[in-house]
Scaffold this motif. Structure first.
Motif, short mmCIF file in Angstrom:
data_model
loop_
_atom_site.label_atom_id
_atom_site.label_comp_id
_atom_site.label_asym_id
_atom_site.label_seq_id
_atom_site.Cartn_x
_atom_site.Cartn_y
_atom_site.Cartn_z
N SER A 189 2.24 61.22 19.26
CA SER A 189 1.86 61.06 20.65
C SER A 189 1.47 62.42 21.20
CB SER A 189 3.00 60.44 21.45
OG SER A 189 4.10 61.31 21.48
N ARG A 190 0.64 62.43 22.20
CA ARG A 190 0.15 63.67 22.78
C ARG A 190 0.48 63.69 24.26
NH1 ARG A 190 -5.49 66.40 21.31
NH2 ARG A 190 -4.19 66.85 19.54
N SER A 191 0.96 64.84 24.73
CA SER A 191 1.28 65.03 26.14
C SER A 191 0.54 66.24 26.67
CB SER A 191 2.79 65.25 26.33
OG SER A 191 3.52 64.15 25.87
N TYR A 192 0.20 66.20 27.96
CA TYR A 192 -0.47 67.31 28.63
C TYR A 192 0.33 67.71 29.85
CZ TYR A 192 -4.43 65.61 25.90
OH TYR A 192 -5.24 65.19 24.88
N ASP A 193 0.31 69.01 30.18
CA ASP A 193 0.96 69.44 31.41
C ASP A 193 -0.09 69.81 32.45
OD1 ASP A 193 0.09 72.04 30.88
OD2 ASP A 193 2.04 72.70 30.14
N SER A 194 0.39 70.17 33.62
CA SER A 194 -0.52 70.45 34.75
C SER A 194 -1.34 71.72 34.55
CB SER A 194 0.28 70.55 36.05
OG SER A 194 1.25 71.59 35.95
N GLU A 195 -1.00 72.52 33.54
CA GLU A 195 -1.75 73.74 33.27
C GLU A 195 -2.75 73.57 32.13
OE1 GLU A 195 1.07 76.86 32.72
OE2 GLU A 195 1.87 76.63 34.75
N GLY A 196 -2.88 72.34 31.64
CA GLY A 196 -3.86 72.07 30.61
C GLY A 196 -3.36 72.23 29.19
N ASN A 197 -2.09 72.53 29.03
CA ASN A 197 -1.52 72.65 27.69
C ASN A 197 -1.26 71.26 27.11
OD1 ASN A 197 -1.14 75.59 27.83
ND2 ASN A 197 0.37 75.08 29.38
N ASP A 198 -1.41 71.15 25.80
CA ASP A 198 -1.08 69.87 25.17
C ASP A 198 -0.09 70.08 24.03
OD1 ASP A 198 -2.57 69.91 22.49
OD2 ASP A 198 -4.19 70.34 23.89
N TYR A 199 0.62 69.05 23.73
CA TYR A 199 1.72 69.09 22.77
C TYR A 199 1.71 67.78 22.03
CZ TYR A 199 6.58 69.75 21.24
OH TYR A 199 7.72 69.90 20.51
N THR A 200 1.80 67.84 20.70
CA THR A 200 1.72 66.64 19.89
C THR A 200 2.99 66.46 19.07
OG1 THR A 200 -0.67 66.94 19.70
CG2 THR A 200 0.35 65.43 18.15
N VAL A 201 3.49 65.22 19.03
CA VAL A 201 4.63 64.87 18.18
C VAL A 201 4.21 63.73 17.28
CG1 VAL A 201 7.00 64.02 18.11
CG2 VAL A 201 6.29 65.57 19.93
N ASN A 202 4.43 63.89 15.98
CA ASN A 202 4.07 62.86 15.00
C ASN A 202 5.31 62.37 14.28
OD1 ASN A 202 1.03 63.18 15.07
ND2 ASN A 202 1.66 65.26 14.59
N THR A 203 5.31 61.11 13.89
CA THR A 203 6.40 60.56 13.10
C THR A 203 5.83 59.77 11.93
OG1 THR A 203 6.50 58.56 14.47
CG2 THR A 203 7.97 60.36 15.07
N ASP A 204 6.61 59.73 10.85
CA ASP A 204 6.20 58.98 9.66
C ASP A 204 7.47 58.46 8.99
OD1 ASP A 204 4.38 58.10 7.59
OD2 ASP A 204 5.20 59.71 6.35
N THR A 205 7.42 57.24 8.52
CA THR A 205 8.57 56.64 7.85
C THR A 205 8.13 56.07 6.51
OG1 THR A 205 9.60 56.07 9.95
CG2 THR A 205 10.40 54.90 8.02
N ASP A 206 8.88 56.40 5.45
CA ASP A 206 8.62 55.87 4.12
C ASP A 206 9.83 55.06 3.66
OD1 ASP A 206 6.14 57.18 3.75
OD2 ASP A 206 7.18 59.03 3.20
N VAL A 207 9.55 53.94 3.01
CA VAL A 207 10.61 53.11 2.41
C VAL A 207 10.32 53.03 0.93
CG1 VAL A 207 11.76 50.89 2.41
CG2 VAL A 207 10.83 51.78 4.54
N SER A 208 11.28 53.46 0.12
CA SER A 208 11.09 53.44 -1.33
C SER A 208 11.34 52.05 -1.88
CB SER A 208 12.05 54.43 -2.00
OG SER A 208 13.37 53.94 -1.96
N ALA A 209 11.00 51.85 -3.13
CA ALA A 209 11.21 50.55 -3.78
C ALA A 209 12.68 50.17 -3.83
CB ALA A 209 10.63 50.58 -5.20
N SER A 210 13.56 51.18 -3.86
CA SER A 210 15.00 50.91 -3.91
C SER A 210 15.61 50.70 -2.53
CB SER A 210 15.73 52.05 -4.63
OG SER A 210 15.55 53.25 -3.90
N GLY A 211 14.80 50.86 -1.48
CA GLY A 211 15.28 50.64 -0.12
C GLY A 211 15.67 51.89 0.63
N ASP A 212 15.55 53.07 0.01
CA ASP A 212 15.83 54.32 0.72
C ASP A 212 14.80 54.51 1.83
OD1 ASP A 212 17.55 54.50 -1.39
OD2 ASP A 212 16.82 56.44 -2.12
N ILE A 213 15.23 55.01 2.97
CA ILE A 213 14.33 55.22 4.10
C ILE A 213 14.31 56.70 4.45
CG2 ILE A 213 13.88 54.68 6.53
CD1 ILE A 213 15.51 52.07 6.06
N TYR A 215 11.70 67.72 11.47
CA TYR A 215 13.03 67.16 11.29
C TYR A 215 12.89 65.94 10.38
CZ TYR A 215 17.62 65.24 12.54
OH TYR A 215 18.90 64.76 12.51
N GLU A 216 13.83 65.77 9.47
CA GLU A 216 13.77 64.66 8.53
C GLU A 216 15.14 64.02 8.42
OE1 GLU A 216 11.52 65.09 4.79
OE2 GLU A 216 13.39 64.53 3.79
#
Length: 71
Positions: free
Chosen positions: A1-25, A37-38
């Motif tokens: 997701s992307r956020s902007y502040d009143s001074e024109g700065n932007d900041y992005t946060v991304n997330t990703d999730t993987d599930v293995s064949a054995s069910g590990d997340i 962070y993981e």
């Protein structure tokens, strides 16, 4: 997701999730500042485990005992 502040700065946060064949997340979060962070979760004969990229680990055994969960 992307956020902007009143001074024109932007900041992005991304997330990703993987599930293995054995069910590990594995869930990863990273931002445009270079922070990341993981969290990995899995089960074995002891119970359910969670470990993060900061080295924290929590185990909930099948008998309901909590080990290393912020005690």
């Amino acid at each position: 997701s992307r956020s902007y502040d009143s001074e024109g700065n932007d900041y992005t946060v991304n997330t990703d999730t993987d599930v293995s064949a054995s069910g590990d997340i594995t869930s990863r979060t990273w931002d445009s500042e270079g922070n990341s962070y993981e969290v990995r979760t899995w089960t074995d004969s002891l119970g359910a485990h969670t470990r993060d990229s900061d080295g924290n680990e929590c185990i909930v055994t099948f008998s309901g005992q909590m080990i290393g969960c912020g005690e």
